[in-house]
Design a protein around this motif. Structure first.
Motif, PDB file in Angstrom:
ATOM      1  N   GLY A  47       0.793  -1.220   0.000  1.00 29.72           N
ATOM      2  CA  GLY A  47       0.000   0.000   0.000  1.00 29.72           C
ATOM      3  C   GLY A  47       0.820   1.262   0.000  1.00 29.72           C
ATOM      4  N   SER A  48       0.397   2.244  -0.768  1.00 28.44           N
ATOM      5  CA  SER A  48       0.918   3.600  -0.678  1.00 28.44           C
ATOM      6  C   SER A  48       0.114   4.503  -1.605  1.00 28.44           C
ATOM      7  CB  SER A  48       2.389   3.681  -1.069  1.00 28.44           C
ATOM      8  OG  SER A  48       2.806   5.027  -1.048  1.00 28.44           O
TER       9      SER A  48
ATOM     10  N   TYR B  27       5.347   3.358   2.517  1.00 29.19           N
ATOM     11  CA  TYR B  27       4.887   2.141   1.861  1.00 29.19           C
ATOM     12  C   TYR B  27       4.693   1.045   2.895  1.00 29.19           C
ATOM     13  CZ  TYR B  27       5.797   4.015  -2.779  1.00 29.19           C
ATOM     14  OH  TYR B  27       5.763   4.784  -3.918  1.00 29.19           O
ATOM     15  N   VAL B  28       3.772   0.130   2.589  1.00 28.90           N
ATOM     16  CA  VAL B  28       3.409  -0.923   3.527  1.00 28.90           C
ATOM     17  C   VAL B  28       3.408  -2.274   2.828  1.00 28.90           C
ATOM     18  CG1 VAL B  28       1.396  -1.899   4.721  1.00 28.90           C
ATOM     19  CG2 VAL B  28       2.066   0.445   5.170  1.00 28.90           C
TER      20      VAL B  28
ATOM     21  N   ALA C  41      11.892   3.668  -0.780  1.00 28.72           N
ATOM     22  CA  ALA C  41      10.857   2.964  -0.023  1.00 28.72           C
ATOM     23  C   ALA C  41      10.063   2.028  -0.932  1.00 28.72           C
ATOM     24  CB  ALA C  41       9.928   3.965   0.650  1.00 28.72           C
ATOM     25  N   ASP C  42       9.774   2.472  -2.152  1.00 31.44           N
ATOM     26  CA  ASP C  42       9.060   1.643  -3.116  1.00 31.44           C
ATOM     27  C   ASP C  42       9.889   0.408  -3.470  1.00 31.44           C
ATOM     28  OD1 ASP C  42       7.207   0.756  -4.918  1.00 31.44           O
ATOM     29  OD2 ASP C  42       7.638   2.248  -6.448  1.00 31.44           O
ATOM     30  N   TYR C  43      11.191   0.591  -3.656  1.00 29.67           N
ATOM     31  CA  TYR C  43      12.087  -0.525  -3.962  1.00 29.67           C
ATOM     32  C   TYR C  43      12.101  -1.532  -2.818  1.00 29.67           C
ATOM     33  CZ  TYR C  43      16.377  -3.064  -5.150  1.00 29.67           C
ATOM     34  OH  TYR C  43      17.289  -4.046  -5.444  1.00 29.67           O
TER      35      TYR C  43
ATOM     36  N   SER D 125       9.112  -3.810  -2.696  1.00 24.98           N
ATOM     37  CA  SER D 125       9.110  -4.857  -3.712  1.00 24.98           C
ATOM     38  C   SER D 125      10.193  -5.913  -3.513  1.00 24.98           C
ATOM     39  CB  SER D 125       9.276  -4.234  -5.107  1.00 24.98           C
ATOM     40  OG  SER D 125       8.246  -3.310  -5.371  1.00 24.98           O
ATOM     41  N   HIS D 126      11.279  -5.562  -2.797  1.00 24.07           N
ATOM     42  CA  HIS D 126      12.441  -6.444  -2.802  1.00 24.07           C
ATOM     43  C   HIS D 126      12.930  -6.951  -1.449  1.00 24.07           C
ATOM     44  CE1 HIS D 126      12.741  -4.381  -6.734  1.00 24.07           C
ATOM     45  NE2 HIS D 126      13.322  -5.494  -7.139  1.00 24.07           N
TER      46      HIS D 126
END
Length: 284
Positions: free
Chosen positions: A17-18, A53-54, A81-83, A86-87
């Motif tokens: 989530g974001s 991000y969550v 934060a997005d990376y 995902s990783h």
């Protein structure tokens, strides 16, 4: 609907989530358990885009069920934060020693993920992110790790217990100065590394990395019959609420998603101006 909007909806459905306001919920599929989770995010009053991000989901891995929960609080942009969203868990679970030496595997994955972020600085930008992660193994064993000031708090018999450590520059002054950095604090402000960053540990932040650490603190907590809930939240919540206040405010809320939403709304009512992201895991 644009491709970006479709991707966003897919992420929310998958437990990521974001946005200006995201919410979601899920539950364990282990027989004999009633473990549920809910998350809620609200954008702060700053002019920049949402930087929190969550991750909140249950995942079957081999013969085990893992609850994967995390808050990533970006700064100077949201790309790092997005990376991480995902990783990071993918990197942790790919560590060969995850099942035998879980704590060491998490530490190694944190450090290797930070190295990859620094290698991708041209694409990901100069920003960084804090992180708090919690892995619930078969509903019995909870492993919490963190860098930065997002926080994990567990409630047992109504008593709040902080599982993570707030990595404040003032507390790690000696380590920062040994690396050639400095900690400053101007009137009305918080202490900052090199006068810039308000946390002593973070992912990314290439320009400050010589003076920063990405080493996580890791703690193991067993889930007992008297364990009530786990709260993970960014500092947008903890700046205005104590651990015990947060626990007290949701003890009577049975639905985990409603509890997470209540905490973000309470933080807003207390004039928190930062992005606020919150996950509640209920063990009732």
């Amino acid at each position: 609907m644009t491709g970006r909007e479709i991707l966003h909806k897919m992420k929310v459905k998958a437990g990521f989530g974001s946005s200006s306001s995201d919410t979601g919920k899920g539950k364990s599929k282990l027989s004999g358990t009633h473990i549920t989770h809910g998350f809620h995010l609200v954008k702060g009053k700053s002019n920049h885009a949402m930087e929190d991000y969550v991750v909140a989901k249950f995942k079957k891995v081999h013969d085990s069920e893992l609850g994967l929960f995390a808050i990533f609080d970006g700064h100077l942009g949201h790309d790092v934060a997005d990376y991480l969203q995902s990783h990071l868990f993918e990197n942790i679970l790919h560590e060969p020693a995850f099942w035998t030496e879980t704590e060491n595997a998490i530490r190694k994955a944190y450090q290797e993920t930070d190295s990859k972020i620094l290698e991708k600085a041209v694409d990901l930008g100069r920003g960084g992110s804090t992180a708090v992660t919690a892995i619930l193994i078969n509903g019995e064993k909870l492993v919490v790790a963190n860098v930065g000031d997002s926080r994990a708090v567990i409630c047992k018999k109504g008593v709040a217990k902080q599982l993570s450590i707030d990595h404040e520059p003032s507390k790690e002054r000696q380590s920062i100065e040994k690396k050639g950095g400095f900690v400053s604090k101007f009137p009305g402000d918080v202490s900052r590394v090199d006068g810039r960053l308000a946390v002593a540990r973070a992912f990314g932040d290439r320009s400050l990395k010589m003076h920063l650490s990405s080493d996580p603190d890791v703690v193991v907590e067993m889930i007992e019959p008297d364990t009530e809930c786990l709260i993970l939240a960014s500092d947008g919540l903890w700046k205005v609420m104590s651990n015990q206040e947060a626990v007290d405010s949701i003890r009577d809320i049975k639905d985990a998603q409603s509890a997470a939403m209540h905490l973000t709304e309470e933080a807003l009512s207390r004039k928190s101006k930062d992005d606020i992201s919150c996950i509640v895991v209920s063990f009732h």
